[in-house]
Design a protein around this motif. Structure first.
Motif, PDB file in Angstrom:
ATOM      1  N   SER A   8       0.836  -1.208   0.000  1.00  0.00           N
ATOM      2  CA  SER A   8       0.000   0.000   0.000  1.00  0.00           C
ATOM      3  C   SER A   8       0.864   1.249   0.000  1.00  0.00           C
ATOM      4  O   SER A   8       0.563   2.221  -0.693  1.00  0.00           O
ATOM      5  N   SER A 120      -7.279  -1.442  -0.814  1.00  0.00           N
ATOM      6  CA  SER A 120      -7.005  -1.665  -2.235  1.00  0.00           C
ATOM      7  C   SER A 120      -8.081  -1.021  -3.108  1.00  0.00           C
ATOM      8  O   SER A 120      -7.784  -0.495  -4.180  1.00  0.00           O
ATOM      9  N   VAL A 123      -7.136   2.649  -3.116  1.00  0.00           N
ATOM     10  CA  VAL A 123      -5.971   2.892  -3.968  1.00  0.00           C
ATOM     11  C   VAL A 123      -6.365   2.808  -5.434  1.00  0.00           C
ATOM     12  O   VAL A 123      -5.957   3.641  -6.254  1.00  0.00           O
TER      13      VAL A 123
END
Length: 176
Positions: A8, A120, A123
């Protein structure tokens, strides 16, 4: 868990790099637009100065003709300034619309961010939005640049035509 944080962090670093690169590209495009507009403006000023100096020298012999040519040149300047104003009004409206659209997209993005369930997802959303924002900004800067160049070129036309006509009228008696 440590591997996910590293991934990350790496993804966030890549996104920050992409955003920084995009910012540099946008800044370069804005600078290029400003340079083109300034160059066109400088050329117009220099052209006006040259023609005005030549016209002044030739005009000292006939005041009446000087007055009529002066009015024609003044009318050309007024036409040019109207074109300039209308062009930059259109550019201002375009910038306002772009800003308004950007705010709307930001609000929608904020709502979507709140619905993300995993890092996720966040992101991925951030990466997608960064790309879309970058592409939109580059497209908008290109459009504004073209509008600016067209405005300057259209504003210069009546002045060039008037000064060229004035110069031709004044040099004919001298050549004869």
């Amino acid at each position: 868990m440590v591997a996910k944080k590293t991934t990350s962090t790496a993804a966030a670093g890549q996104i920050e790099d992409a955003v920084a690169d995009g910012k540099e590209t946008v800044e370069a495009a804005v600078k290029a637009t400003q340079d083109v507009a300034q160059k066109s403006y400088d050329q117009a000023v220099e052209l006006m100065k040259e023609h005005t100096e030549k016209a002044q020298k030739a005009l000292y012999g006939g005041y009446d003709e000087y007055a009529s040519l002066g009015k024609a040149n003044y009318d050309a300047y007024v036409t040019a300034m109207n074109t300039w104003s209308k062009g930059f009004e259109a550019i201002s409206k375009e910038l306002y619309a772009f800003g308004q659209e950007s705010v709307e997209v930001s609000v929608e993005t904020g709502k979507t961010v709140m619905s993300c369930k995993t890092v996720s997802d966040l992101v991925e959303l951030q990466s997608d939005m960064s790309k879309k924002s970058y592409d939109k900004a580059v497209g908008e800067i290109t459009k504004i640049s073209e509008m600016s160049v067209n405005t300057v070129n259209e504003a210069i036309k009546p002045i060039q035509e008037s000064l060229t006509g004035t110069f031709e009228k004044l040099t004919k008696p001298l050549a004869a």
